[in-house]
Design a protein around this motif. Structure first.
Motif, PDB file in Angstrom:
ATOM      1  N   LEU A 228       0.824  -1.210   0.000  1.00 11.56           N
ATOM      2  CA  LEU A 228       0.000   0.000   0.000  1.00 11.56           C
ATOM      3  C   LEU A 228       0.859   1.261   0.000  1.00 11.56           C
ATOM      4  O   LEU A 228       0.524   2.253  -0.658  1.00 11.56           O
ATOM      5  CB  LEU A 228      -0.935   0.005   1.211  1.00 11.56           C
ATOM      6  N   GLY A 229       1.970   1.219   0.748  1.00  6.15           N
ATOM      7  CA  GLY A 229       2.875   2.363   0.769  1.00  6.15           C
ATOM      8  C   GLY A 229       3.479   2.633  -0.587  1.00  6.15           C
ATOM      9  O   GLY A 229       3.711   3.790  -0.965  1.00  6.15           O
ATOM     10  N   PHE A 230       3.726   1.554  -1.340  1.00  5.58           N
ATOM     11  CA  PHE A 230       4.293   1.702  -2.683  1.00  5.58           C
ATOM     12  C   PHE A 230       3.225   2.176  -3.675  1.00  5.58           C
ATOM     13  O   PHE A 230       3.480   3.070  -4.491  1.00  5.58           O
ATOM     14  CB  PHE A 230       4.887   0.374  -3.146  1.00  5.58           C
ATOM     15  N   VAL A 231       2.027   1.586  -3.591  1.00  2.33           N
ATOM     16  CA  VAL A 231       0.955   1.926  -4.535  1.00  2.33           C
ATOM     17  C   VAL A 231       0.431   3.331  -4.271  1.00  2.33           C
ATOM     18  O   VAL A 231       0.246   4.126  -5.191  1.00  2.33           O
ATOM     19  CB  VAL A 231      -0.181   0.894  -4.456  1.00  2.33           C
ATOM     20  N   PHE A 232       0.194   3.637  -2.994  1.00  2.00           N
ATOM     21  CA  PHE A 232      -0.335   4.952  -2.628  1.00  2.00           C
ATOM     22  C   PHE A 232       0.777   5.809  -2.032  1.00  2.00           C
ATOM     23  O   PHE A 232       0.676   6.283  -0.894  1.00  2.00           O
ATOM     24  CB  PHE A 232      -1.488   4.799  -1.638  1.00  2.00           C
ATOM     25  N   SER A 233       1.818   5.999  -2.802  1.00  7.09           N
ATOM     26  CA  SER A 233       2.991   6.729  -2.313  1.00  7.09           C
ATOM     27  C   SER A 233       2.663   8.185  -1.977  1.00  7.09           C
ATOM     28  O   SER A 233       3.236   8.754  -1.046  1.00  7.09           O
ATOM     29  CB  SER A 233       4.120   6.664  -3.343  1.00  7.09           C
ATOM     30  N   ASP A 234       1.741   8.788  -2.725  1.00 10.54           N
ATOM     31  CA  ASP A 234       1.375  10.180  -2.464  1.00 10.54           C
ATOM     32  C   ASP A 234       0.700  10.327  -1.095  1.00 10.54           C
ATOM     33  O   ASP A 234       0.992  11.268  -0.347  1.00 10.54           O
ATOM     34  CB  ASP A 234       0.447  10.709  -3.560  1.00 10.54           C
ATOM     35  N   LYS A 235      -0.210   9.399  -0.794  1.00 14.51           N
ATOM     36  CA  LYS A 235      -0.879   9.443   0.507  1.00 14.51           C
ATOM     37  C   LYS A 235       0.098   9.132   1.635  1.00 14.51           C
ATOM     38  O   LYS A 235       0.006   9.724   2.727  1.00 14.51           O
ATOM     39  CB  LYS A 235      -2.047   8.452   0.530  1.00 14.51           C
ATOM     40  N   ALA A 236       1.025   8.209   1.377  1.00 15.94           N
ATOM     41  CA  ALA A 236       2.044   7.895   2.382  1.00 15.94           C
ATOM     42  C   ALA A 236       2.923   9.102   2.643  1.00 15.94           C
ATOM     43  O   ALA A 236       3.277   9.405   3.785  1.00 15.94           O
ATOM     44  CB  ALA A 236       2.891   6.710   1.913  1.00 15.94           C
ATOM     45  N   ARG A 237       3.259   9.820   1.569  1.00 19.18           N
ATOM     46  CA  ARG A 237       4.065  11.034   1.699  1.00 19.18           C
ATOM     47  C   ARG A 237       3.316  12.093   2.509  1.00 19.18           C
ATOM     48  O   ARG A 237       3.902  12.779   3.360  1.00 19.18           O
ATOM     49  CB  ARG A 237       4.400  11.566   0.305  1.00 19.18           C
ATOM     50  N   SER A 238       2.012  12.215   2.252  1.00 15.78           N
ATOM     51  CA  SER A 238       1.190  13.180   2.990  1.00 15.78           C
ATOM     52  C   SER A 238       1.124  12.823   4.472  1.00 15.78           C
ATOM     53  O   SER A 238       1.184  13.704   5.339  1.00 15.78           O
ATOM     54  CB  SER A 238      -0.219  13.220   2.400  1.00 15.78           C
ATOM     55  N   LYS A 239       1.023  11.522   4.769  1.00 14.39           N
ATOM     56  CA  LYS A 239       0.972  11.078   6.161  1.00 14.39           C
ATOM     57  C   LYS A 239       2.296  11.354   6.857  1.00 14.39           C
ATOM     58  O   LYS A 239       2.316  11.788   8.024  1.00 14.39           O
ATOM     59  CB  LYS A 239       0.646   9.578   6.215  1.00 14.39           C
ATOM     60  N   VAL A 240       3.397  11.093   6.163  1.00 16.31           N
ATOM     61  CA  VAL A 240       4.718  11.378   6.734  1.00 16.31           C
ATOM     62  C   VAL A 240       4.858  12.866   7.007  1.00 16.31           C
ATOM     63  O   VAL A 240       5.408  13.280   8.031  1.00 16.31           O
ATOM     64  CB  VAL A 240       5.830  10.886   5.786  1.00 16.31           C
TER      65      VAL A 240
END
Length: 278
Positions: A110-122
């Protein structure tokens, strides 16, 4: 007619190598979990109550306690289950390890597929850490270490430090650190004495002027670039986490099957003990 004991009754399906290897495997991680919990509790107790409650979501001590406690319970099941040959505890241990492994796998995908959302969470986590920078010494040291290691400042840019009440640039801010950045943002100097005031007033400067004194790039971009440059290293770390889990699952399943076979053998022997010709 007296019944003689046969060699078949001394036979056991349970391999002592598998049994005690699984026990030692769990004992090792059980000990590590107790150390993690002890360190986390010590760090938590030593903090001020107000600061601890203010940054509960990003407190490294809480993370140590939670992970250590979870590891303690799982490895406890593995230790006692292998030593006592308890199928229920071994199955609990195996299921928990399997769930953790699958959750890690799903999180990675999920972190790889939704990298933009992961970046936003970080980005949200870093912003929250910046807000509580002065409230928690452990968090402060962690941020300073990260900014030094990645040669960065703030989340997106050095101006993110305005989120902190001590560093914000509002005219109402009475702090001596107004419009400044932490010293960990400063360019590395060859001088042995660290100038902790080197970030004074840096937020008042534009990028071109500020980059002569501090790192102006945010830590998120630096972190993303580091990940892209160290994919093999991260893969090795992920494999290092996965292998012990898979080994634990494999050993526990082997031992469970051996115990079940042993139970069937004992049932078979008990059914034939009344037979005078056995």
């Amino acid at each position: 007619m007296a019944r003689t004991r046969t060699q078949g009754e001394d036979f056991t399906f349970v391999n002592p190598v598998v049994k005690y290897l699984l026990f030692l495997f769990n004992m090792l991680f059980w000990s590590i979990s107790m150390v993690m919990v002890a360190i986390g509790l010590y760090a938590r107790v030593m903090k001020h109550a107000e600061a601890a409650m203010a940054c509960l979501a990003v407190d490294p001590a809480i993370l140590l306690i939670v992970v250590g406690a979870l590891m303690f319970l799982i490895t406890f099941c593995g230790c006692i289950g292998s030593l006592r040959e308890n199928i229920c505890l071994l199955q609990t241990f195996s299921i928990c390890l399997t769930l953790i492994f699958l959750l890690q796998l799903v999180a990675g995908v999920l972190g790889f597929v939704f990298s933009d959302k992961a970046r936003s969470k970080v980005s949200e986590i870093i912003d929250s850490a910046i807000v509580h920078y002065r409230d928690d010494l452990d968090l402060q040291n962690l941020i300073d270490y990260g900014q030094k290691q990645f040669s960065c400042c703030g989340g997106i840019s050095y101006k993110d430090w305005s989120l902190n009440m001590y560093f914000n640039c509002t005219l109402e801010n009475p702090s001596r650190e107004r419009c400044s950045v932490p010293y960990s943002c400063c360019l590395r100097s060859k001088e042995k004495v660290i100038n902790t005031m080197c970030g004074q007033g840096m937020q008042d400067l534009d990028y071109l002027a500020a980059e002569e004194y501090i790192y102006t790039n945010g830590c998120i971009d630096k972190l993303v670039n580091w990940i892209h440059s160290n994919l093999f290293l991260l893969g090795g770390v992920a494999l290092g986490f996965a292998i012990p889990q898979l080994v634990g699952i494999l050993l526990s399943q082997i031992l469970i099957n051996q115990i079940k076979d042993q139970i069937e053998l004992q049932k078979y022997n008990s059914q034939h003990r009344a037979d005078p010709w056995y």
